[in-house]
Design a protein around this motif. Sequence first.
Motif, PDB file in Angstrom:
ATOM      1  N   TYR A 144       0.847  -1.196   0.000  1.00 46.48           N
ATOM      2  CA  TYR A 144       0.000   0.000   0.000  1.00 46.48           C
ATOM      3  C   TYR A 144       0.878   1.240   0.000  1.00 46.48           C
ATOM      4  O   TYR A 144       1.888   1.297   0.703  1.00 46.48           O
ATOM      5  CB  TYR A 144      -0.896   0.005   1.246  1.00 46.48           C
ATOM      6  CG  TYR A 144      -1.817   1.200   1.350  1.00 46.48           C
ATOM      7  CD1 TYR A 144      -3.085   1.190   0.772  1.00 46.48           C
ATOM      8  CD2 TYR A 144      -1.419   2.351   2.031  1.00 46.48           C
ATOM      9  CE1 TYR A 144      -3.927   2.288   0.874  1.00 46.48           C
ATOM     10  CE2 TYR A 144      -2.259   3.448   2.129  1.00 46.48           C
ATOM     11  CZ  TYR A 144      -3.514   3.408   1.551  1.00 46.48           C
ATOM     12  OH  TYR A 144      -4.336   4.497   1.653  1.00 46.48           O
ATOM     13  N   GLU A 145       0.491   2.228  -0.808  1.00 46.33           N
ATOM     14  CA  GLU A 145       1.188   3.516  -0.821  1.00 46.33           C
ATOM     15  C   GLU A 145       0.205   4.590  -1.265  1.00 46.33           C
ATOM     16  O   GLU A 145      -0.510   4.431  -2.253  1.00 46.33           O
ATOM     17  CB  GLU A 145       2.390   3.488  -1.764  1.00 46.33           C
ATOM     18  CG  GLU A 145       3.188   4.782  -1.750  1.00 46.33           C
ATOM     19  CD  GLU A 145       4.456   4.694  -2.579  1.00 46.33           C
ATOM     20  OE1 GLU A 145       5.322   5.587  -2.466  1.00 46.33           O
ATOM     21  OE2 GLU A 145       4.581   3.719  -3.357  1.00 46.33           O
ATOM     22  N   GLU A 146       0.156   5.695  -0.529  1.00 48.04           N
ATOM     23  CA  GLU A 146      -0.776   6.772  -0.848  1.00 48.04           C
ATOM     24  C   GLU A 146      -0.248   8.096  -0.309  1.00 48.04           C
ATOM     25  O   GLU A 146       0.267   8.157   0.809  1.00 48.04           O
ATOM     26  CB  GLU A 146      -2.159   6.490  -0.241  1.00 48.04           C
ATOM     27  CG  GLU A 146      -3.194   7.563  -0.551  1.00 48.04           C
ATOM     28  CD  GLU A 146      -4.522   7.328   0.145  1.00 48.04           C
ATOM     29  OE1 GLU A 146      -5.455   8.122  -0.064  1.00 48.04           O
ATOM     30  OE2 GLU A 146      -4.621   6.345   0.912  1.00 48.04           O
ATOM     31  N   ILE A 163      -7.388   2.013   5.947  1.00 49.92           N
ATOM     32  CA  ILE A 163      -6.509   1.288   5.026  1.00 49.92           C
ATOM     33  C   ILE A 163      -6.792  -0.194   5.194  1.00 49.92           C
ATOM     34  O   ILE A 163      -6.558  -0.768   6.270  1.00 49.92           O
ATOM     35  CB  ILE A 163      -5.028   1.591   5.328  1.00 49.92           C
ATOM     36  CG1 ILE A 163      -4.755   3.094   5.183  1.00 49.92           C
ATOM     37  CG2 ILE A 163      -4.121   0.785   4.412  1.00 49.92           C
ATOM     38  CD1 ILE A 163      -3.364   3.500   5.635  1.00 49.92           C
ATOM     39  N   ILE A 165      -6.003  -4.010   4.205  1.00 45.70           N
ATOM     40  CA  ILE A 165      -4.959  -4.883   3.663  1.00 45.70           C
ATOM     41  C   ILE A 165      -5.357  -6.318   3.970  1.00 45.70           C
ATOM     42  O   ILE A 165      -5.242  -6.773   5.113  1.00 45.70           O
ATOM     43  CB  ILE A 165      -3.582  -4.572   4.271  1.00 45.70           C
ATOM     44  CG1 ILE A 165      -3.245  -3.096   4.092  1.00 45.70           C
ATOM     45  CG2 ILE A 165      -2.503  -5.439   3.658  1.00 45.70           C
ATOM     46  CD1 ILE A 165      -2.039  -2.665   4.840  1.00 45.70           C
TER      47      ILE A 165
END
Length: 462
Positions: A144-146, A163, A165
């Motif tokens: 995850y990347e934001e 988030i 996952i």
Amino acid sequence: MANKPLWRKIVKPLASLKLAVFVILAMGAMSAWGTIVESMYNDARRAQETVYHSWYSYTIFALLTINLTAVIFDRYPWKKKHIGFISAHIGIIILILGSIMTRYYGIDGSMAFNIGESRDRIMVQETDIVVYSGLASGSARKVYEEEVKYFKNPPSEEKPHIISIGNDQIVIDQFEPYTIPQSKVKLSEKEADGPGLRFQISNERVSESEWLVVGSRPFQTKALGPARIVLSKKGFFSYTGGNVLLLEYTKGKEKLEYTVFTESKKGKTRTGVTQAGESIQTGWMGLTFRILKYLPRATETWEYMPIERSGDGVIQAIRFKFKGKDYWASLNSSLRLFSDDAYYIFVFANRQLTLDFGLKLKEFRLGRYQGTMRAASYESDVQIVKEGLEGDKTTISMNEPMDYNGFTFYQSSFQQDEFGKPTMSILSVNRDPGRLWKYLGCLLIVFGIVHLFYFKRKKGNS
């Protein structure tokens, strides 16, 4: 009278003086509000995020561009006397477009490194949340990347940032833009955790008190300029040089065995046994080491105290929930989280951009005002490193930046230890693709103003 063409009917209201006055007043109000916000919070970035880069700011500049364009076409057919007028208006439009290019395609960051180190990454203002996941026996991978803009849209308990996952969720429900981090060391309930001690090291000029916590590691080190304090499980630390005070512990014993190593004497100079309340003469610049408190098992946690405005030592922090437990993460920190069948590494940090070349800091020089510790000048000698090859040495000083591959490197600041010895050089890094357009816009504005005055004077003399 012939009917006006449709484009003139559209242009006329857009070129009106009323719209121009509204835009000017709106720009003045926005600038005033931005100045107030920056002053209230002592934070230029907050003013940028919430005022200068807001939707209403962009709306004002869009209206300004439309008004200027309409005014130009409203003068059609153009004559020689319109050259200065049109030039000034086109210059303002180009200046706005150059600023947009800078905003969306420019880079403004920093690079920090110690002497002898190489760096090919720069840190920018944008903040990201990154999550890595891995199984108990495997390595972690990014899942995850934001980019997060919490100044504009802070999470809350009513509207958290969730988030997801796999089967797990990280629920971010609080953002504090200004906090003072405080370390808290307490007795650990885990038998496997190592000890912690609070120490003081002082001489006639210096006095410093800190905690040194081993936790789950075999030893822990605290660097103090030219010296190091090491708390280690007996037999795990090997001396490799320098001034070192080694404190070795054995499970179940309150007393510590100590060894003083002195670089100038090439090794061990003193040994003994100590405990809380006792002092050790290190022999380095008259420094005395004293153990204030000793915990046989220790764990370190961080607390973040919210304050009203930015300042020295202030940092952003977020709170989130995972598996029913609350966690705090400060900017540029990472936390390890565990679920039933996996682990996660949660990162809240400024974005790191990788360059296609690197810089190696060969030397850093610091000049001081005579008789004081105040810095009068400082400069860095760096080498370009590309594909494993080092280029010629270049000096970056306070007034002499370095340009390379579209980037400009400025000598920004430095860090020093408690003894005044520089430990790190910090460079500002900038890439501005809109710079030439902004220069062109300014030149057109100046040319237009000069032409207008020249034409007015020539007309008055005729």
